[in-house]
Design a protein around this motif. Structure first.
Motif, PDB file in Angstrom:
ATOM      1  N   VAL A  40     -90.836  44.835 -60.045  1.00  0.00           N
ATOM      2  CA  VAL A  40     -91.447  44.020 -61.501  1.00  0.00           C
ATOM      3  C   VAL A  40     -91.879  45.233 -62.127  1.00  0.00           C
ATOM      4  O   VAL A  40     -91.809  44.914 -63.422  1.00  0.00           O
ATOM      5  CB  VAL A  40     -92.558  43.270 -60.796  1.00  0.00           C
ATOM      6  CG1 VAL A  40     -93.221  42.374 -62.063  1.00  0.00           C
ATOM      7  CG2 VAL A  40     -91.963  42.161 -59.791  1.00  0.00           C
ATOM      8  N   HIS A  41     -92.779  46.319 -61.824  1.00  0.00           N
ATOM      9  CA  HIS A  41     -93.586  47.416 -62.599  1.00  0.00           C
ATOM     10  C   HIS A  41     -92.720  48.314 -63.264  1.00  0.00           C
ATOM     11  O   HIS A  41     -92.961  48.985 -64.168  1.00  0.00           O
ATOM     12  CB  HIS A  41     -94.628  47.591 -61.890  1.00  0.00           C
ATOM     13  CG  HIS A  41     -95.631  46.773 -61.211  1.00  0.00           C
ATOM     14  ND1 HIS A  41     -96.399  46.141 -62.174  1.00  0.00           N
ATOM     15  CD2 HIS A  41     -95.955  46.096 -60.348  1.00  0.00           C
ATOM     16  CE1 HIS A  41     -97.148  45.213 -61.443  1.00  0.00           C
ATOM     17  NE2 HIS A  41     -96.976  45.117 -60.319  1.00  0.00           N
TER      18      HIS A  41
ATOM     19  N   ARG B  65    -101.693  57.435 -64.640  1.00  0.00           N
ATOM     20  CA  ARG B  65    -102.060  55.814 -64.990  1.00  0.00           C
ATOM     21  C   ARG B  65    -102.196  54.963 -63.799  1.00  0.00           C
ATOM     22  O   ARG B  65    -101.735  55.422 -62.618  1.00  0.00           O
ATOM     23  CB  ARG B  65    -100.667  55.491 -66.064  1.00  0.00           C
ATOM     24  CG  ARG B  65     -99.578  55.151 -65.003  1.00  0.00           C
ATOM     25  CD  ARG B  65     -98.458  54.732 -66.248  1.00  0.00           C
ATOM     26  NE  ARG B  65     -97.168  54.853 -65.416  1.00  0.00           N
ATOM     27  CZ  ARG B  65     -96.301  53.992 -65.482  1.00  0.00           C
ATOM     28  NH1 ARG B  65     -96.321  53.197 -66.295  1.00  0.00           N
ATOM     29  NH2 ARG B  65     -95.181  54.416 -64.856  1.00  0.00           N
ATOM     30  N   ILE B  66    -102.841  54.054 -63.904  1.00  0.00           N
ATOM     31  CA  ILE B  66    -103.273  53.137 -62.781  1.00  0.00           C
ATOM     32  C   ILE B  66    -102.981  51.882 -62.959  1.00  0.00           C
ATOM     33  O   ILE B  66    -103.445  51.402 -64.088  1.00  0.00           O
ATOM     34  CB  ILE B  66    -104.875  53.395 -62.621  1.00  0.00           C
ATOM     35  CG1 ILE B  66    -105.275  54.737 -62.197  1.00  0.00           C
ATOM     36  CG2 ILE B  66    -105.503  52.502 -61.537  1.00  0.00           C
ATOM     37  CD1 ILE B  66    -106.820  54.997 -62.060  1.00  0.00           C
ATOM     38  N   ILE B  67    -102.293  51.251 -62.075  1.00  0.00           N
ATOM     39  CA  ILE B  67    -101.797  49.821 -62.191  1.00  0.00           C
ATOM     40  C   ILE B  67    -102.283  48.982 -61.063  1.00  0.00           C
ATOM     41  O   ILE B  67    -102.189  49.252 -59.985  1.00  0.00           O
ATOM     42  CB  ILE B  67    -100.198  49.878 -62.321  1.00  0.00           C
ATOM     43  CG1 ILE B  67     -99.791  50.721 -63.702  1.00  0.00           C
ATOM     44  CG2 ILE B  67     -99.684  48.349 -62.499  1.00  0.00           C
ATOM     45  CD1 ILE B  67     -98.301  50.653 -63.725  1.00  0.00           C
ATOM     46  N   GLU B  68    -102.761  47.750 -61.514  1.00  0.00           N
ATOM     47  CA  GLU B  68    -103.290  46.886 -60.375  1.00  0.00           C
ATOM     48  C   GLU B  68    -102.040  46.025 -60.101  1.00  0.00           C
ATOM     49  O   GLU B  68    -101.289  45.413 -60.945  1.00  0.00           O
ATOM     50  CB  GLU B  68    -104.508  46.032 -60.832  1.00  0.00           C
ATOM     51  CG  GLU B  68    -105.009  45.199 -60.073  1.00  0.00           C
ATOM     52  CD  GLU B  68    -106.228  44.556 -60.358  1.00  0.00           C
ATOM     53  OE1 GLU B  68    -106.787  44.853 -61.294  1.00  0.00           O
ATOM     54  OE2 GLU B  68    -106.722  43.638 -59.709  1.00  0.00           O
ATOM     55  N   GLY B  69    -101.508  46.097 -58.963  1.00  0.00           N
ATOM     56  CA  GLY B  69    -100.500  45.250 -58.585  1.00  0.00           C
ATOM     57  C   GLY B  69    -100.151  45.493 -56.887  1.00  0.00           C
ATOM     58  O   GLY B  69    -100.829  46.229 -56.348  1.00  0.00           O
TER      59      GLY B  69
ATOM     60  N   VAL C  73     -94.486  60.934 -59.996  1.00  0.00           N
ATOM     61  CA  VAL C  73     -94.898  60.576 -58.639  1.00  0.00           C
ATOM     62  C   VAL C  73     -95.580  59.252 -58.687  1.00  0.00           C
ATOM     63  O   VAL C  73     -96.486  58.735 -59.718  1.00  0.00           O
ATOM     64  CB  VAL C  73     -96.290  61.501 -58.363  1.00  0.00           C
ATOM     65  CG1 VAL C  73     -96.644  60.916 -56.855  1.00  0.00           C
ATOM     66  CG2 VAL C  73     -95.714  63.056 -58.072  1.00  0.00           C
ATOM     67  N   LEU C  74     -95.253  58.260 -57.808  1.00  0.00           N
ATOM     68  CA  LEU C  74     -95.743  57.022 -57.577  1.00  0.00           C
ATOM     69  C   LEU C  74     -96.423  57.042 -56.290  1.00  0.00           C
ATOM     70  O   LEU C  74     -95.921  57.145 -55.170  1.00  0.00           O
ATOM     71  CB  LEU C  74     -94.530  56.099 -57.580  1.00  0.00           C
ATOM     72  CG  LEU C  74     -95.198  54.568 -57.347  1.00  0.00           C
ATOM     73  CD1 LEU C  74     -95.875  53.980 -58.367  1.00  0.00           C
ATOM     74  CD2 LEU C  74     -93.694  53.829 -57.183  1.00  0.00           C
TER      75      LEU C  74
END
Ligand SMILES: C[S@@+](CC[C@H](N)C(=O)[O-])C[C@H]1O[C@@H](n2cnc3c(N)ncnc32)[C@H](O)[C@@H]1O
Length: 233
Positions: free
Chosen positions: A82-83, A71-75, A21-22
């Motif tokens: 890109v990610h 997981r947590i990604i800043e963007g 899941v995103l």
């Protein structure tokens, strides 16, 4: 919304399957955490550092098994390419974000690209077909009159933002290979509740009414928010 999402997930994927899941614009991570607790592998993407910090704090309080699944990604949600690799998620959520994006189509197209075939795209947007409801039900007649002919509005935080019309997003989803499968209304009767109003004693009945209205014409058409579910072909 959570019940609507669970209904779509249950109807699309085998029970017990661990889904990738995103959650784009996950905010404080309420849905991301809920889905991680339900056993899914969740990635939260968020551009606001304060929100990220709140989400990280909540995650830190979870048991190890759940922490490992999230997981947590800043963007920025416009940079999913890109990610992540195309086709690398089963479910992509983008809830309450399109209001803040001037050009939603490239963002939505990028989200659809992240989906594996058969994957579910879940969008929650401000209903651009019913913007006169909030001012109208609040007795703001000038505001209601002006709201008929625009998709721009000022939200309760005082920010100038935008709403989406069902017809336009339906065309967008068809054009990017993730046609609309189902749509629901959210906040049909409760949109004018005061900020910070506590939950009423009969919350379960309220939710049952909202859930029913959110899937029933003509009520869902004047909901404050729309929940659109597209499926990647
Ligand atoms: C109204 S909140 C919704 C949070 C959560 N998805 C929910 O439904 O409760 C909108 C969130 O989207 C984030 N956001 C807005 N535009 C974004 C973008 N282009 N990329 C990533 N996050 C974004 C904001 O920082 C905020 O946390």
């Amino acid at each position: 919304m959570a019940r609507q999402l669970d209904e779509q997930i249950a109807g699309r994927f085998p029970v017990g399957r661990r889904l990738r899941v995103l959650d784009v614009g996950m905010g404080q991570g309420t849905q991301a955490l809920r889905l991680a607790r339900a056993g899914h592998q969740v990635t939260g993407l968020e551009r606001d550092a304060t929100m990220i910090a709140v989400a990280r704090e909540s995650l830190a309080r979870e048991p190890e098994g759940i922490r490992e699944r999230m997981r947590i990604i800043e963007g920025d949600g416009r940079d999913t390419g890109v990610h992540f690799l195309p086709g690398s998620f089963d479910v992509v959520l983008c809830h309450g974000v399109l209001m803040y994006v001037e050009e939603p189509d490239p963002l939505v197209a990028g989200l659809a690209r992240m989906l594996a075939p058969g994957g579910l795209l879940s969008l929650v947007v401000r209903n651009g077909d019913a913007l006169a409801m909030r001012p109208g039900l609040s007795g703001d007649w000038a505001g209601a009159l002006a709201a008929f002919d625009t998709t721009a509005y000022t939200n309760r935080l005082g920010l100038d933002v935008r709403a989406d019309r069902l017809k336009n997003l339906t065309a967008t989803l068809a054009g990017i290979g993730a046609p609309l499968h189902t749509w629901y209304g959210i906040r049909v009767f409760t949109d004018t509740a005061a900020d910070g109003a506590g939950a009423p004693g009969d919350l379960e009945t309220l939710l049952a009414v909202e859930e029913r209205a959110g899937r029933t014409d003509p009520y869902r058409g004047v909901a404050a928010l729309l929940h659109l579910c597209g499926v990647r072909g």
